[in-house]
Write an enzyme that holds these catalytic residues in place. Structure first.
Site, mmCIF file in Angstrom:
data_model
loop_
_atom_site.group_PDB
_atom_site.id
_atom_site.type_symbol
_atom_site.label_atom_id
_atom_site.label_comp_id
_atom_site.label_asym_id
_atom_site.label_seq_id
_atom_site.Cartn_x
_atom_site.Cartn_y
_atom_site.Cartn_z
ATOM 1 N N ARG A 100 -19.796 12.571 12.841
ATOM 2 C CA ARG A 100 -20.409 12.024 11.631
ATOM 3 C C ARG A 100 -21.521 11.024 11.908
ATOM 4 N NH1 ARG A 100 -14.739 11.375 8.274
ATOM 5 N NH2 ARG A 100 -14.575 13.582 7.802
ATOM 6 N N GLY A 132 0.828 -1.200 0.000
ATOM 7 C CA GLY A 132 0.000 0.000 0.000
ATOM 8 C C GLY A 132 0.865 1.254 0.000
#
Lengths: 652, 246, 251
Positions: free
Chosen positions: A343, A46
């Site tokens: 959120r 990654g």
């Protein structure tokens, strides 16, 4: 019900007072001397914020690093799409910020399901991240005096978010990418682009390499190293529609899980409140509108049901609804934080309104985010300067002008707090295997605050992993470089080739995407924003049905030994199915509501998440027990010594 | 050497030689304008720029600039075509703010060079060249030698011919296109440009280049229609002078 | 609401870098106007898979216009006819019923075709690896506010840093020049005090690598700037030239 192990998982948190743990750890950990570093190989899978910063930092220290990504360049990793900003406890605004306050806000924002010691360390190193990025020429926004500017973000009452227009993730990633390029130039890092990790190689209980497929040639190859670092991001694409990139996947993490690494808290998925609503069945992904918009935009739905009906039917224009008939429900319910609640809270509040029939678009699944008031207060120019690129993006997609009429938004899957379990050293339950960034589960608890993902990714990559990995590698200096001819490599490669052959041999009639969409629908309907025992049990059945379809009806045109995009997607979908199951198992087990995990059975009278600290103040670690078998649950107890655990309050 | 090895260096050579040629054209144009007002004055300048050492050094320098500009242009074009790859696009649409000239500099340049050949044939071959040959001791006919400084005469003789007047007009038009892009492009390549000066340089370039071309064109017009001092010159038979090109 | 449209799609298909490619024509029926261009290709690929044919290969990832992975030369323009947007941000409402839409890969010697519409842009990585960085390791940095930087300078650096490395500039340039890309990176570093320190070394290394990889010479046609999805200005190219000339003069 899943098997529950009585073995407690040890997170190896150092002794000492909270604020001194990290300092003490660094003072006493084992180190590797420069001559030995050259002899040690590290695989980093990654190249996002965590992967690129980690690979670059390890390379700079003198290790020999092999860095892999599935895209054509490390710079494409999906960290690049983060818009709003990065938190750091710099207190440049003199508004009372401190390491402790960032630590506290993060723990509270995570609904008391994160490890104290990890989060405190994160807050401690946050300032150094900003210093590092500025030194790399990251063009953060500045004030006229030449000093760095800040904005505020959800879940905080201070302005601690650093930003570069609406492209903070891009700029931070390009900073890390440039650091990586420096190391490539210096010869310490070798980058393998368009390679996908398909298995982890474990020798004598330690992670010693990976099997990866060259996506251009289709060749399956072996790579050996003294340690493997997973930095492959989250698994939100299990839902098919999410704000993740098309290629984002959970496969690397899943391979580690299959090889014995625990998977922690898979049910904690963040649903971002401000995304552009779904518009049709051909849609491939959801587009996020930055949380920073909530600084100046006001969220509302009509007060009157007939207005909502008229909006849904398209017979009324939002601008024709007078202010007194608008329900600014976040400001109404949460006066202290208003539109800047975390959120999970904002998402659920939007769902609550839409469930009651107040949705504002033709599907009834949208609320307004209105800039009329900001434009009145600040003028269109200031609003354009702050959010211009986001407004342009919105107009291109939705074909309406947000300067003239309110935007329509709706929650969407955005980030996964769960991930590979790691201890304080970011090491997984497999020695020599580390996980950093979104791929691990460590710092956000049950809900991540805005602008904290970038902070965590870079903290792990620049300032945590480079220390902790040495504590492991110091014992590996006698271990010579591995040959990839070892039987474990041969076996792993064969397993991968067999799996590919099996997929190619299905020769059904359905495309990968069509099956993936079906899985996504099952996940969204049953393991989405609000879950129940029934929905989760249904999810497990439905996922099993999708899995059956996958193994009997999948069609992959073309050949396996060359570039084959359908094969790539099929391999990822196979793992998403497994992740879907894990999420459902975990959500079913967690008989409480916390952060991104909301069980309808467990809510307060006001509809807020109701935690059960007595029984669920632990990290759920899932252990793989075999193909088709139910996973085993192990617990890591969360021990709050410095923070008083209480119900989250964003009202006053 | 970076002026040869690097892409930016090669462009610097193009820019510097180009700017120098623009400056020469500015001088040449100013000189030509004299012919409209005074044939004697113009002929004096022609005499002054005859086979004298400084004029010859200047000519050689100019020739070198043209050669360098020309050779580099071909070199760059070949490299650029190679960089573009062997497979061409099936559909190409020019974006709005891309000027036509900027994409056709080589073609324009070739027209300019052809015009230059014609120009040398019409004027230089009758003026500086015979003088040089004479000085070198070669045989040059007396009639030719008598006229080497009669620039005005050659102007009148050439431009009364409609074919030449038309050819020169086409040449000047091509030159205008070439220079409007060339001037601004040179400034950009030399790095003297920025966001603020973008339009300013463009405007400055356009004004200078338009003045140069208008100046040259004025002489063509004056010659063709017999205006100003050029009207006082008797030209034998216009048809005859066209013979070489027909 | 957007109307549905039907149109003819001509797509370049090519097996590999050395293989000979050709256009294939597909009839697209009733595509909703709010479908993105890449979603339209998804629909086509779904049809192809259902016919047991190999889908069209193209690069894409974030589909938000920021990763720089999507490419496609649509009707004579990199990233299609919209300005300031990538292909993934292009919506079908921009096209008309009955249109013929031609889709080609980036064509440049620097970007060889891998398959169909997918090209190899590793040359950009190599240029960055040659010098597109500040030579610092991790840790021990001075405080972020230690050096004040003027807002206008920071903004200009940000304008340059907005480059997404998609390669549209090279695709648009008739010379296959990578100057806009390289200049954006050189500019970002040259403008900021932290990057100025090694500005000379950087610009020389990056230009040398760019030349070595076979990109063309810039002739200032401005096609790159016109087609750049992030509207990166060619004033950056002027700065690159300036920095390069200054650096060479010092040698």
């Amino acid at each position: 019900m899943a098997k529950i192990s009585s073995v407690k998982v040890d997170s190896k948190i150092p002794e000492g007072p909270l604020a001194e743990k990290w300092t003490n750890y660094k003072a006493h950990q084992k180190l590797v001397n420069p001559a030995n570093k050259r002899k040690l190989d590290i695989i980093v899978v990654g190249t996002g914020l965590a992967g690129a910063s980690g690979a670059a930092s390890l390379g700079a220290m003198g290790f020999n690093v092999l860095n892999f990504c599935i895209q054509d360049s490390p710079r494409r990793a999906h960290s690049i799409a983060a818009q709003g900003g990065i938190n750091a406890a710099k207190n440049y605004q003199n508004d009372g910020d401190s390491v402790y306050r960032l630590f506290y806000d993060t723990i509270k924002g995570g609904d008391y399901r994160a490890r104290e010691a990890n989060v405190h360390r994160l807050a401690e190193v946050s300032g150094a991240i900003i210093d590092q990025c500025v030194a790399q020429c990251v063009p953060f926004a500045r004030e006229y005096g030449g000093l760095l500017a800040n904005r505020s973000f959800g879940g905080a009452q201070v302005s601690r978010t650093f930003y570069a227009r609406g492209q903070t993730g891009q700029q931070l990633l390009l900073g890390a990418y440039s650091a990586l390029n420096y190391q490539v130039n210096q010869g310490t890092v070798k980058v393998f682009t368009r390679y996908e990790m398909l298995d982890l190689v474990v020798i004598d209980g330690r992670a010693r390499g990976i099997i990866a497929r060259n996506l251009v040639t289709g060749k399956v190859e072996r790579f050996a190293a003294h340690a493997v670092v997973i930095a492959t991001g989250g698994y939100g694409n299990a839902y098919f529609l999410s704000t993740n990139a098309m290629g984002s996947n959970g496969s690397a993490a899943l391979q580690c899980y299959r090889k014995g690494a625990y998977f922690a808290n898979p049910c904690y998925a963040q649903i971002h409140p401000t995304c552009i609503p779904v518009h049709g069945d051909k849609q491939s992904k959801l587009t996020l509108m930055s949380e920073s918009l909530r600084n100046d935009g006001r969220i509302w739905v009509p007060k009157k049901l007939e207005d909502a009906k008229a909006l849904q039917a398209g017979t009324k224009h939002p601008n024709d609804i007078p202010d007194e008939d608008r329900d600014f429900y976040l400001e109404r319910r949460y006066p202290a934080f208003g539109n800047l609640v975390p959120r999970d809270v904002a998402s659920r509040a939007a769902k609550e309104r839409c469930d009651k029939g107040f949705g504002v678009n033709n599907t009834g699944l949208a609320v307004f985010l209105d800039f009329k008031y900001a434009i009145q207060r600040l003028g269109e120019d200031v609003v354009r300067q702050r959010y211009g690129n986001l407004f342009d993006m919105y107009e291109e997609i939705a074909d309406t002008n947000p300067y003239k009429e309110p935007m329509m938004i709706f929650p969407a899957i955005h980030y996964t707090m769960g991930g590979i379990w790691v201890d304080y050293e970011l090491q997984t339950s497999i020695p020599g295997l580390f996980a950093i960034g979104e791929a691990n589960f460590s710092d956000h608890g049950a809900n991540r605050l805005g602008a904290s993902a970038l902070m965590q990714g870079l903290a792990d990559g620049y300032f945590v992993l480079p220390y902790t990995i040495q504590n492991y590698l110091a014992d590996q200096i006698q271990v010579p470089r591995f040959s990839t001819d070892a039987p474990e490599f041969v076996e792993a490669e064969k397993a991968v080739n067999d799996k590919i052959a099996k997929l190619m041999a299905i020769k059904g009639t359905r495309s990968v995407d069509s099956i993936h969409k079906e899985l996504g629908l099952v996940m969204w309907d049953n393991v989405g924003m609000a879950r129940t025992k029934e929905s989760l049990e249904k999810a497990l059945k439905e996922i099993a049905r999708v899995e059956k379809i996958f193994w009997s009806e999948l069609r992959i045109p073309g050949d396996a030994d060359t570039l084959n995009i359908e094969l790539e997607k099929a391999l990822r979908l196979l793992d998403f199915i497994e992740i879907g199951k894990l999420m459902a198992y975990d959500a079913l087990n967690r008989e409480e509501s916390c952060g991104g995990h909301f069980r309808e059975e467990h809510q307060t009278e006001e509809g807020e998440a109701k935690r059960d600290d007595e029984n669920f103040s632990y990290v759920a670690c899932w252990k793989y027990t075999g193909e088709g078998e139910e996973p085993e649950l192990l617990k890591e107890d969360l021990n709050y010594q410095y923070i008083k655990v209480q119900q989250r309050n964003y009202k006053n | 050497m970076w002026l040869f090895n690097s892409s930016v260096g090669r462009k610097v050579v193009m820019s510097v030689s180009g700017i120098a040629l623009v400056l020469f054209l500015l001088f040449h144009m100013s000189m030509n304008l004299v012919a409209i007002f005074s044939t004697e004055g113009y002929n004096m300048i022609c005499e002054f720029l005859g086979a004298n050492w400084y004029a010859l050094v200047g000519t050689a320098g100019l020739a070198a600039l043209v050669v360098v500009h020309f050779v580099y242009a071909f070199m760059l074009t070949i490299q650029n075509r190679k960089a573009r790859g062997s497979q061409r696009y099936a559909v190409v649409e020019k974006p709005k703010n891309v000027s036509w000239a900027s994409q056709n500099m080589l073609v324009l340049g070739i027209i300019v060079i052809l015009g230059l050949g014609l120009h040398l044939f019409n004027f230089w071959a009758n003026m500086q060249l015979p003088e040089v040959l004479h000085k070198l001791g070669m045989h040059v006919e007396d009639a030719v030698m008598a006229d080497v400084a009669n620039g005005s005469g050659y102007i009148a003789k050439t431009f009364t011919c409609p074919v030449y007047a038309a050819l020169y007009t086409v040449w000047l038009a091509a030159l205008w296109f070439h220079l409007t892009h060339g001037f601004w492009s040179a400034i950009q390549t030399l790095g003297v440009n920025n966001k603020v000066w973008f339009c300013r340089w463009k405007a400055i370039g356009n004004v200078i280049v338009t003045l140069i071309i208008l100046g040259f064109f004025a002489v063509v017009v004056a010659g063709y229609f017999g205006l100003g001092a050029l009207g006082t010159i008797e030209v034998a038979a216009p048809a005859a002078c066209c013979a070489p090109c027909c | 609401m957007d109307k549905n449209i039907s149109f003819t799609l001509k797509v370049w298909r090519q097996r590999g870098p050395k293989a000979k490619g050709a256009f294939e024509t597909y009839q697209m029926k009733d595509i909703p106007g709010d479908t993105s261009f890449l979603e339209m290709l998804d629909i086509l690929n779904e049809q192809l898979v259902n016919e047991n044919k190999e889908p069209i290969v193209f690069d894409h990832d974030c589909r938000e216009g920021i990763c720089g992975m999507c490419s496609l030369y649509v009707n004579g323009h990199p990233h299609g006819p919209a300005t300031g947007a990538t292909t993934c941000q292009l919506y079908m409402r921009r096209f008309k019923d009955g249109d013929t839409i031609t889709v080609e890969p980036w064509r440049s010697a620097g970007f060889p075709v891998i398959r169909d519409l997918m090209v190899d842009r590793t040359a950009f990585d190599k240029i960055q690896q040659a010098g597109g960085y500040v030579s610092i390791n991790t840790g021990g940095m001075p405080d972020a506010n230690a050096i004040p930087i003027g807002k206008d300078v920071a903004e200009e650096a940000m304008d340059a840093a907005a480059c997404i490395g998609c390669g549209a500039c090279v695709a648009a340039c008739k010379n296959g020049s990578a100057m806009l890309f390289v200049s954006a990176k050189v500019s970002q570093f040259a403008l900021l005090p932290q990057g100025k320190v090694e500005a000379k070394k950087r610009v020389k290394a990056m230009v040398a690598k760019m030349d070595e990889l076979g990109f063309g010479n810039c002739t200032n046609t401005r096609a790159c700037e016109a087609e750049c999805p992030k509207c990166v200005s060619i004033s950056n190219i002027a700065r690159l030239n300036r920095e390069f000339i200054k650096a060479k003069m010092k040698d």
